[in-house]
Design a protein around this motif. Structure first.
Motif, PDB file in Angstrom:
ATOM      1  N   ALA A  44      34.361   5.036  94.796  1.00  0.00           N
ATOM      2  CA  ALA A  44      35.542   4.872  93.945  1.00  0.00           C
ATOM      3  C   ALA A  44      35.153   4.733  92.482  1.00  0.00           C
ATOM      4  CB  ALA A  44      36.344   3.658  94.405  1.00  0.00           C
ATOM      5  N   ALA A  45      34.097   3.970  92.220  1.00  0.00           N
ATOM      6  CA  ALA A  45      33.641   3.796  90.839  1.00  0.00           C
ATOM      7  C   ALA A  45      33.107   5.111  90.278  1.00  0.00           C
ATOM      8  CB  ALA A  45      32.568   2.718  90.781  1.00  0.00           C
ATOM      9  N   ALA A  46      32.398   5.874  91.093  1.00  0.00           N
ATOM     10  CA  ALA A  46      31.863   7.153  90.629  1.00  0.00           C
ATOM     11  C   ALA A  46      32.984   8.128  90.317  1.00  0.00           C
ATOM     12  CB  ALA A  46      30.929   7.738  91.689  1.00  0.00           C
ATOM     13  N   GLU A  47      33.992   8.178  91.144  1.00  0.00           N
ATOM     14  CA  GLU A  47      35.104   9.097  90.894  1.00  0.00           C
ATOM     15  C   GLU A  47      35.862   8.704  89.633  1.00  0.00           C
ATOM     16  OE1 GLU A  47      36.093  10.850  95.315  1.00  0.00           O
ATOM     17  OE2 GLU A  47      37.152   9.029  94.689  1.00  0.00           O
ATOM     18  N   ALA A  48      36.054   7.399  89.430  1.00  0.00           N
ATOM     19  CA  ALA A  48      36.688   6.948  88.188  1.00  0.00           C
ATOM     20  C   ALA A  48      35.806   7.276  86.994  1.00  0.00           C
ATOM     21  CB  ALA A  48      36.953   5.449  88.261  1.00  0.00           C
ATOM     22  N   GLY A  49      34.489   7.131  87.162  1.00  0.00           N
ATOM     23  CA  GLY A  49      33.570   7.472  86.085  1.00  0.00           C
ATOM     24  C   GLY A  49      33.606   8.944  85.732  1.00  0.00           C
ATOM     25  N   ILE A  50      33.763   9.788  86.735  1.00  0.00           N
ATOM     26  CA  ILE A  50      33.873  11.228  86.472  1.00  0.00           C
ATOM     27  C   ILE A  50      35.130  11.535  85.684  1.00  0.00           C
ATOM     28  CG2 ILE A  50      34.369  13.436  87.616  1.00  0.00           C
ATOM     29  CD1 ILE A  50      32.317  12.600  89.743  1.00  0.00           C
ATOM     30  N   ASP A  51      36.241  10.922  86.053  1.00  0.00           N
ATOM     31  CA  ASP A  51      37.495  11.162  85.332  1.00  0.00           C
ATOM     32  C   ASP A  51      37.354  10.779  83.859  1.00  0.00           C
ATOM     33  OD1 ASP A  51      38.395  11.872  87.825  1.00  0.00           O
ATOM     34  OD2 ASP A  51      39.689  10.115  88.087  1.00  0.00           O
ATOM     35  N   THR A  52      36.737   9.638  83.609  1.00  0.00           N
ATOM     36  CA  THR A  52      36.529   9.190  82.233  1.00  0.00           C
ATOM     37  C   THR A  52      35.586  10.122  81.495  1.00  0.00           C
ATOM     38  OG1 THR A  52      36.890   6.883  82.866  1.00  0.00           O
ATOM     39  CG2 THR A  52      35.706   7.276  80.812  1.00  0.00           C
ATOM     40  N   LEU A  53      34.517  10.553  82.174  1.00  0.00           N
ATOM     41  CA  LEU A  53      33.540  11.433  81.548  1.00  0.00           C
ATOM     42  C   LEU A  53      34.148  12.787  81.208  1.00  0.00           C
ATOM     43  CD1 LEU A  53      30.658  12.127  80.697  1.00  0.00           C
ATOM     44  CD2 LEU A  53      30.164  12.665  83.103  1.00  0.00           C
ATOM     45  N   VAL A  54      34.932  13.350  82.109  1.00  0.00           N
ATOM     46  CA  VAL A  54      35.577  14.640  81.840  1.00  0.00           C
ATOM     47  C   VAL A  54      36.475  14.539  80.621  1.00  0.00           C
ATOM     48  CG1 VAL A  54      37.293  16.272  82.698  1.00  0.00           C
ATOM     49  CG2 VAL A  54      35.423  15.553  84.177  1.00  0.00           C
ATOM     50  N   ALA A  55      37.257  13.485  80.549  1.00  0.00           N
ATOM     51  CA  ALA A  55      38.148  13.315  79.399  1.00  0.00           C
ATOM     52  C   ALA A  55      37.352  13.215  78.104  1.00  0.00           C
ATOM     53  CB  ALA A  55      39.021  12.075  79.596  1.00  0.00           C
ATOM     54  N   ARG A  56      36.253  12.482  78.128  1.00  0.00           N
ATOM     55  CA  ARG A  56      35.434  12.342  76.921  1.00  0.00           C
ATOM     56  C   ARG A  56      34.783  13.663  76.515  1.00  0.00           C
ATOM     57  NH1 ARG A  56      30.070  11.272  76.260  1.00  0.00           N
ATOM     58  NH2 ARG A  56      29.729  10.419  78.358  1.00  0.00           N
ATOM     59  N   LEU A  57      34.227  14.367  77.477  1.00  0.00           N
ATOM     60  CA  LEU A  57      33.567  15.627  77.158  1.00  0.00           C
ATOM     61  C   LEU A  57      34.553  16.673  76.657  1.00  0.00           C
ATOM     62  CD1 LEU A  57      30.997  15.962  80.087  1.00  0.00           C
ATOM     63  CD2 LEU A  57      30.575  15.227  77.723  1.00  0.00           C
ATOM     64  N   GLN A  58      35.749  16.689  77.230  1.00  0.00           N
ATOM     65  CA  GLN A  58      36.742  17.647  76.761  1.00  0.00           C
ATOM     66  C   GLN A  58      37.193  17.328  75.344  1.00  0.00           C
ATOM     67  OE1 GLN A  58      39.734  17.712  79.868  1.00  0.00           O
ATOM     68  NE2 GLN A  58      38.695  19.385  80.917  1.00  0.00           N
ATOM     69  N   THR A  59      37.354  16.054  75.041  1.00  0.00           N
ATOM     70  CA  THR A  59      37.718  15.660  73.683  1.00  0.00           C
ATOM     71  C   THR A  59      36.608  16.038  72.716  1.00  0.00           C
ATOM     72  OG1 THR A  59      39.057  13.819  74.463  1.00  0.00           O
ATOM     73  CG2 THR A  59      38.300  13.726  72.190  1.00  0.00           C
ATOM     74  N   GLN A  60      35.362  15.778  73.066  1.00  0.00           N
ATOM     75  CA  GLN A  60      34.236  16.123  72.211  1.00  0.00           C
ATOM     76  C   GLN A  60      34.136  17.632  72.030  1.00  0.00           C
ATOM     77  OE1 GLN A  60      30.934  14.275  74.177  1.00  0.00           O
ATOM     78  NE2 GLN A  60      31.298  12.268  73.252  1.00  0.00           N
ATOM     79  N   ALA A  61      34.403  18.395  73.083  1.00  0.00           N
ATOM     80  CA  ALA A  61      34.328  19.844  72.987  1.00  0.00           C
ATOM     81  C   ALA A  61      35.374  20.390  72.037  1.00  0.00           C
ATOM     82  CB  ALA A  61      34.495  20.462  74.382  1.00  0.00           C
ATOM     83  N   VAL A  62      36.590  19.859  72.129  1.00  0.00           N
ATOM     84  CA  VAL A  62      37.644  20.319  71.232  1.00  0.00           C
ATOM     85  C   VAL A  62      37.324  19.980  69.789  1.00  0.00           C
ATOM     86  CG1 VAL A  62      40.058  19.992  70.583  1.00  0.00           C
ATOM     87  CG2 VAL A  62      39.436  20.229  72.999  1.00  0.00           C
ATOM     88  N   ILE A  63      36.847  18.761  69.560  1.00  0.00           N
ATOM     89  CA  ILE A  63      36.488  18.355  68.198  1.00  0.00           C
ATOM     90  C   ILE A  63      35.358  19.224  67.671  1.00  0.00           C
ATOM     91  CG2 ILE A  63      35.500  16.479  66.817  1.00  0.00           C
ATOM     92  CD1 ILE A  63      37.005  14.519  68.627  1.00  0.00           C
ATOM     93  N   GLY A  64      34.368  19.490  68.539  1.00  0.00           N
ATOM     94  CA  GLY A  64      33.233  20.284  68.106  1.00  0.00           C
ATOM     95  C   GLY A  64      33.598  21.690  67.721  1.00  0.00           C
ATOM     96  N   ARG A  65      34.623  22.238  68.335  1.00  0.00           N
ATOM     97  CA  ARG A  65      35.030  23.610  68.032  1.00  0.00           C
ATOM     98  C   ARG A  65      36.010  23.703  66.877  1.00  0.00           C
ATOM     99  NH1 ARG A  65      32.619  23.952  72.561  1.00  0.00           N
ATOM    100  NH2 ARG A  65      32.027  25.935  73.543  1.00  0.00           N
ATOM    101  N   THR A  66      36.510  22.552  66.421  1.00  0.00           N
ATOM    102  CA  THR A  66      37.471  22.594  65.321  1.00  0.00           C
ATOM    103  C   THR A  66      36.914  21.946  64.052  1.00  0.00           C
ATOM    104  OG1 THR A  66      38.487  20.527  66.107  1.00  0.00           O
ATOM    105  CG2 THR A  66      39.445  22.598  66.874  1.00  0.00           C
ATOM    106  N   SER A  67      35.719  21.367  64.144  1.00  0.00           N
ATOM    107  CA  SER A  67      35.156  20.677  62.989  1.00  0.00           C
ATOM    108  C   SER A  67      34.419  21.649  62.080  1.00  0.00           C
ATOM    109  CB  SER A  67      34.198  19.582  63.468  1.00  0.00           C
ATOM    110  OG  SER A  67      33.141  20.119  64.228  1.00  0.00           O
TER     111      SER A  67
END
Length: 229
Positions: free
Chosen positions: A206-229
């Motif tokens: 359960a902790a790993a699955e929650a960690g994946i959800d958080t990680l995906v959200a962070r990486l997607q946010t970083q990816a969007v910022i990286g492509r627009t900066s």
């Protein structure tokens, strides 16, 4: 568009929670891919299953071919490197590499080690020049690539500072060669306690699955910022 390369290395074909005796790491990589597609359905995800279709291990013919200048390779050398060429091309095209990497006897599955040996290529993913003296090597991967290691281990206490931390060879076994070729950013999510099969395992999943959800959200946010900066 962001390209993900998903590499599953478990010898088990199914997923835990779905199939009898299924793989925890396949469960985690599937969740990562599903969560990624929910918010970025147009991104490309390439799946490479080295657990069920292992790359050929490096041998003397491979070494001879890899260390021969490309223009001097004969047909046999080209054929011997063809699989390595495909694996390396997938890596070079990917922005994020997601590893489903179970712990086998404290380290990497042999199939995943074979993948590493096939993509650490002189003149392709790392450079070498004796004229550089004591530092003849340098990484050749384009900047910005990152790795995600989704791992599972049977015992408890492999986290940094844990009682088994010194025996955890999966993450360093991946991080060191990836860093060597130019991929220094590595995120890790782990499941522990498989051999116990009790509430500790359920809580870890359960902790790993929650960690994946958080990680995906962070990486997607970083990816969007990286492509627009």
């Amino acid at each position: 568009m962001i390209r993900l390369l998903q590499i599953d290395a478990s010898a088990r074909p199914g997923r835990s929670g779905t199939d009898p005796h299924g793989s925890h790491t396949r469960r985690l990589t599937a969740r990562f891919a599903d969560r990624w597609r929910q918010h970025r359905p147009d991104d490309e995800i390439i799946c490479r299953d080295v657990g069920l279709a292992p790359p050929a291990p490096v041998d003397a013919d491979w070494v001879r071919a890899a260390f021969t200048r490309p223009e001097a390779r004969d047909d046999a050398m080209q054929a011997r490197l063809a699989e390595s060429d495909r694996l390396t091309a997938e890596l070079l095209a990917a922005d994020i590499v997601v590893f489903g990497a179970p712990m086998y006897n404290f380290g990497l599955p042999s199939a995943l080690k074979a993948w590493i040996d096939n993509i650490v290529r002189v003149g392709v993913t790392f450079g070498f020049d004796r004229a550089r003296g004591d530092t003849p090597y340098w990484p050749m991967l384009p900047a910005g690539k990152r790795a995600v290691v989704l791992t599972a281990r049977g015992d408890l206490g492999y986290e940094p500072g844990g009682i088994q931390a010194h025996n955890e060879l999966v993450v360093p076994g991946l991080a060191a060669p990836l860093r060597y070729i130019g991929m220094g950013a590595v995120d890790v999510v782990a499941v522990e306690g498989d051999e116990f099969g009790d509430d500790r395992l359920a809580a870890s999943i359960a902790a790993a699955e929650a960690g994946i959800d958080t990680l995906v959200a962070r990486l997607q946010t970083q990816a969007v910022i990286g492509r627009t900066s």
